[in-house]
Scaffold this motif. Structure first.
Motif, PDB file in Angstrom:
ATOM      1  N   SER A  47       0.824  -1.212   0.000  1.00  0.00           N
ATOM      2  CA  SER A  47       0.000   0.000   0.000  1.00  0.00           C
ATOM      3  C   SER A  47       0.855   1.258   0.000  1.00  0.00           C
ATOM      4  O   SER A  47       0.384   2.332  -0.381  1.00  0.00           O
ATOM      5  N   GLU A  48       2.117   1.119   0.415  1.00  0.00           N
ATOM      6  CA  GLU A  48       3.034   2.273   0.414  1.00  0.00           C
ATOM      7  C   GLU A  48       3.306   2.805  -0.986  1.00  0.00           C
ATOM      8  O   GLU A  48       3.948   3.860  -1.139  1.00  0.00           O
ATOM      9  N   VAL A  49       2.827   2.107  -2.017  1.00  0.00           N
ATOM     10  CA  VAL A  49       2.996   2.619  -3.367  1.00  0.00           C
ATOM     11  C   VAL A  49       2.401   4.020  -3.493  1.00  0.00           C
ATOM     12  O   VAL A  49       2.822   4.825  -4.340  1.00  0.00           O
ATOM     13  N   ALA A  50       1.453   4.347  -2.626  1.00  0.00           N
ATOM     14  CA  ALA A  50       0.843   5.681  -2.646  1.00  0.00           C
ATOM     15  C   ALA A  50       1.853   6.780  -2.338  1.00  0.00           C
ATOM     16  O   ALA A  50       1.608   7.952  -2.641  1.00  0.00           O
ATOM     17  N   ASN A  51       3.004   6.418  -1.726  1.00  0.00           N
ATOM     18  CA  ASN A  51       4.023   7.415  -1.396  1.00  0.00           C
ATOM     19  C   ASN A  51       4.875   7.810  -2.590  1.00  0.00           C
ATOM     20  O   ASN A  51       5.664   8.752  -2.506  1.00  0.00           O
ATOM     21  N   ALA A  52       4.757   7.075  -3.681  1.00  0.00           N
ATOM     22  CA  ALA A  52       5.563   7.363  -4.868  1.00  0.00           C
ATOM     23  C   ALA A  52       4.947   8.543  -5.616  1.00  0.00           C
ATOM     24  O   ALA A  52       3.963   8.376  -6.337  1.00  0.00           O
ATOM     25  N   LYS A  53       5.524   9.696  -5.448  1.00  0.00           N
ATOM     26  CA  LYS A  53       4.928  10.927  -5.984  1.00  0.00           C
ATOM     27  C   LYS A  53       5.342  11.244  -7.410  1.00  0.00           C
ATOM     28  O   LYS A  53       4.726  12.101  -8.055  1.00  0.00           O
ATOM     29  N   LYS A  54       6.381  10.529  -7.930  1.00  0.00           N
ATOM     30  CA  LYS A  54       6.844  10.818  -9.291  1.00  0.00           C
ATOM     31  C   LYS A  54       6.848   9.575 -10.177  1.00  0.00           C
ATOM     32  O   LYS A  54       7.275   9.647 -11.331  1.00  0.00           O
ATOM     33  N   THR A  68      -4.967  -9.489  -3.640  1.00  0.00           N
ATOM     34  CA  THR A  68      -5.702  -8.363  -4.206  1.00  0.00           C
ATOM     35  C   THR A  68      -4.753  -7.239  -4.602  1.00  0.00           C
ATOM     36  O   THR A  68      -3.659  -7.102  -4.042  1.00  0.00           O
ATOM     37  N   LEU A  69      -5.168  -6.469  -5.563  1.00  0.00           N
ATOM     38  CA  LEU A  69      -4.417  -5.287  -5.960  1.00  0.00           C
ATOM     39  C   LEU A  69      -4.886  -4.132  -5.095  1.00  0.00           C
ATOM     40  O   LEU A  69      -6.072  -3.816  -5.056  1.00  0.00           O
ATOM     41  N   VAL A  70      -3.948  -3.507  -4.387  1.00  0.00           N
ATOM     42  CA  VAL A  70      -4.313  -2.487  -3.399  1.00  0.00           C
ATOM     43  C   VAL A  70      -4.951  -1.274  -4.068  1.00  0.00           C
ATOM     44  O   VAL A  70      -4.543  -0.859  -5.161  1.00  0.00           O
ATOM     45  N   SER A  71      -5.943  -0.717  -3.410  1.00  0.00           N
ATOM     46  CA  SER A  71      -6.632   0.454  -3.955  1.00  0.00           C
ATOM     47  C   SER A  71      -5.723   1.671  -3.993  1.00  0.00           C
ATOM     48  O   SER A  71      -5.955   2.603  -4.769  1.00  0.00           O
ATOM     49  N   GLU A  72      -4.668   1.662  -3.167  1.00  0.00           N
ATOM     50  CA  GLU A  72      -3.734   2.797  -3.127  1.00  0.00           C
ATOM     51  C   GLU A  72      -3.031   3.026  -4.457  1.00  0.00           C
ATOM     52  O   GLU A  72      -2.465   4.108  -4.681  1.00  0.00           O
ATOM     53  N   ILE A  73      -3.053   2.026  -5.336  1.00  0.00           N
ATOM     54  CA  ILE A  73      -2.437   2.214  -6.640  1.00  0.00           C
ATOM     55  C   ILE A  73      -3.094   3.384  -7.371  1.00  0.00           C
ATOM     56  O   ILE A  73      -2.458   4.072  -8.170  1.00  0.00           O
ATOM     57  N   GLY A  74      -4.343   3.650  -7.059  1.00  0.00           N
ATOM     58  CA  GLY A  74      -5.045   4.753  -7.698  1.00  0.00           C
ATOM     59  C   GLY A  74      -4.568   6.121  -7.255  1.00  0.00           C
ATOM     60  O   GLY A  74      -4.943   7.131  -7.868  1.00  0.00           O
ATOM     61  N   GLN A  75      -3.742   6.178  -6.204  1.00  0.00           N
ATOM     62  CA  GLN A  75      -3.234   7.464  -5.723  1.00  0.00           C
ATOM     63  C   GLN A  75      -1.947   7.881  -6.419  1.00  0.00           C
ATOM     64  O   GLN A  75      -1.458   8.997  -6.206  1.00  0.00           O
ATOM     65  N   VAL A  76      -1.382   6.993  -7.218  1.00  0.00           N
ATOM     66  CA  VAL A  76      -0.135   7.320  -7.924  1.00  0.00           C
ATOM     67  C   VAL A  76      -0.514   8.025  -9.223  1.00  0.00           C
ATOM     68  O   VAL A  76      -0.458   7.457 -10.325  1.00  0.00           O
ATOM     69  N   ARG A  92     -11.639  -8.294  -7.355  1.00  0.00           N
ATOM     70  CA  ARG A  92     -12.008  -7.222  -8.277  1.00  0.00           C
ATOM     71  C   ARG A  92     -10.885  -6.219  -8.510  1.00  0.00           C
ATOM     72  O   ARG A  92     -10.057  -5.988  -7.635  1.00  0.00           O
ATOM     73  N   LEU A  93     -10.923  -5.630  -9.683  1.00  0.00           N
ATOM     74  CA  LEU A  93     -10.021  -4.517  -9.974  1.00  0.00           C
ATOM     75  C   LEU A  93     -10.462  -3.311  -9.157  1.00  0.00           C
ATOM     76  O   LEU A  93     -11.656  -3.002  -9.094  1.00  0.00           O
ATOM     77  N   PRO A  94      -9.536  -2.605  -8.533  1.00  0.00           N
ATOM     78  CA  PRO A  94      -9.926  -1.437  -7.732  1.00  0.00           C
ATOM     79  C   PRO A  94     -10.537  -0.342  -8.600  1.00  0.00           C
ATOM     80  O   PRO A  94      -9.969   0.044  -9.623  1.00  0.00           O
ATOM     81  N   THR A  95     -11.671   0.153  -8.204  1.00  0.00           N
ATOM     82  CA  THR A  95     -12.291   1.251  -8.957  1.00  0.00           C
ATOM     83  C   THR A  95     -11.430   2.499  -8.899  1.00  0.00           C
ATOM     84  O   THR A  95     -11.506   3.351  -9.783  1.00  0.00           O
ATOM     85  N   GLU A  96     -10.592   2.596  -7.864  1.00  0.00           N
ATOM     86  CA  GLU A  96      -9.711   3.767  -7.714  1.00  0.00           C
ATOM     87  C   GLU A  96      -8.725   3.903  -8.865  1.00  0.00           C
ATOM     88  O   GLU A  96      -8.152   4.986  -9.078  1.00  0.00           O
ATOM     89  N   MET A  97      -8.516   2.837  -9.615  1.00  0.00           N
ATOM     90  CA  MET A  97      -7.607   2.932 -10.753  1.00  0.00           C
ATOM     91  C   MET A  97      -8.111   3.921 -11.794  1.00  0.00           C
ATOM     92  O   MET A  97      -7.332   4.420 -12.615  1.00  0.00           O
ATOM     93  N   GLY A  98      -9.387   4.224 -11.754  1.00  0.00           N
ATOM     94  CA  GLY A  98      -9.929   5.218 -12.668  1.00  0.00           C
ATOM     95  C   GLY A  98      -9.336   6.601 -12.472  1.00  0.00           C
ATOM     96  O   GLY A  98      -9.484   7.469 -13.334  1.00  0.00           O
TER      97      GLY A  98
END
Length: 310
Positions: A47-54, A68-76, A92-98
């Motif tokens: 979930s720390e993938v959300a910390n990757a700002k670039k 599962t694929l973490v929803s935090e991926i949508g924050q990158v 399910r695929l995270p809707t946050e990927m949108g």
């Protein structure tokens, strides 16, 4: 590694790496490209993938990742390329990927994702390549995906998706070069709107519950090199308009209910690029195509006759 804050790219592909992804990787302030492709890594994306700002590229395909694929991926929000294909991700695929509106290249094929296709994916309006074949999904294609008008390559064969194929996709996705949707549960007729997709060079509709006839509008696809319509429920005759596809190399229309004679306009393509033309043989008491071998068809299926005479 957290001290390597100036590092822009980290590539450890094809190195037999094991273990999990260290969460600390995503604390590297300048990390833009992370390549972990083709190793033996396990676990999931932290979930720390959300910390990757670039982060622009995350390539983690062909590993042993699962869960599962973490929803935090949508924050990158900077992500432009994500490859997690050929793993064991599920549910399910995270809707946050949108939220990944900068995404251009998305590979999630050969996993075990299930459930419906999130309509939120329609927000990825910059997407050019979308590969999600070989999953365990179900339900229709959301109409919101017509917003993906920049798609060049879209593969979703053997996913479990189905229902009526929305005709709106025909006029919305005129930049498509390759569309693979074989081995699914789509039904209804082959839409005439495919004729708007004039950039298509590869169209695979095989292995669906398609009915009706082949529309003459398909002849508008003059850039076509590969056309697969086999293993469906279509009937009628083969339209001569397919002969307008002068770049056609492979034509598969066997395992159907087609009848009649192969049009001369298609047979003439054998003198150009057409090196594979497969139909059902006409046989006594069954449907099939009269198609001379080898002058027109390269071979035919389901019959005792070779159709070797014109």
């Amino acid at each position: 590694m957290v001290r390597l804050n100036g590092l822009n790219t980290l590539s450890i592909t094809r190195n037999h790496m094991t273990g999990t992804i260290p969460p600390e990787l995503f604390s590297m302030r300048n990390l833009e490209n992370l390549f972990l492709y083709a190793n033996q890594m396990r676990g999931s994306i932290p979930s720390e993938v959300a910390n990757a700002k670039k982060l622009k590229i995350l390539s983690a395909g062909n590993n042993l990742f699962a869960g599962t694929l973490v929803s935090e991926i949508g924050q990158v929000s900077t992500l432009e390329q994500l490859d997690i294909g050929f793993n064991e991700f599920w549910l399910r695929l995270p809707t946050e990927m949108g939220q990944l509106t900068n995404m251009k290249y998305l590979v999630i094929e050969d996993n075990r994702f299930s459930g419906p296709m999130p309509s939120e994916f329609g927000r990825m309006s910059n997407l050019e390549t979308f590969l999600l074949s070989q999953n365990l999904m179900k339900g229709p294609l959301p109409i919101d995906l017509t917003n993906l008008s920049n798609l060049h390559e879209w593969r979703f064969a053997h996913t479990g998706l189905g229902g009526d194929f929305p005709t709106e996709f025909g006029q919305a996705m005129t930049n498509l070069h390759r569309l693979e949707m074989g081995g699914n549960n789509f039904r209804g007729t082959i839409m005439t709107e495919f004729g708007y997709m004039t950039q298509l060079s590869w169209l695979a509709l095989n292995g669906n519950d398609l009915t009706g006839t082949i529309p003459t509008e398909i002849g508008h696809l003059v850039n076509m090199t590969r056309l697969s319509l086999q293993d469906t429920l279509i009937e009628g005759t083969i339209p001569s308009e397919i002969g307008l596809m002068t770049k056609l190399e492979n034509l598969n229309i066997d395992k159907n209910n087609l009848t009649g004679r192969a049009p001369e306009e298609i047979c003439a393509l054998r003198a150009l690029e057409l090196n594979l033309f497969v139909t059902d043989c006409e046989a006594r008491g069954s449907v099939g195509i009269v198609c001379p071998i080898p002058d027109c068809c390269t071979f035919c299926r389901r019959g005792e006759s070779s159709n070797s005479s014109p």
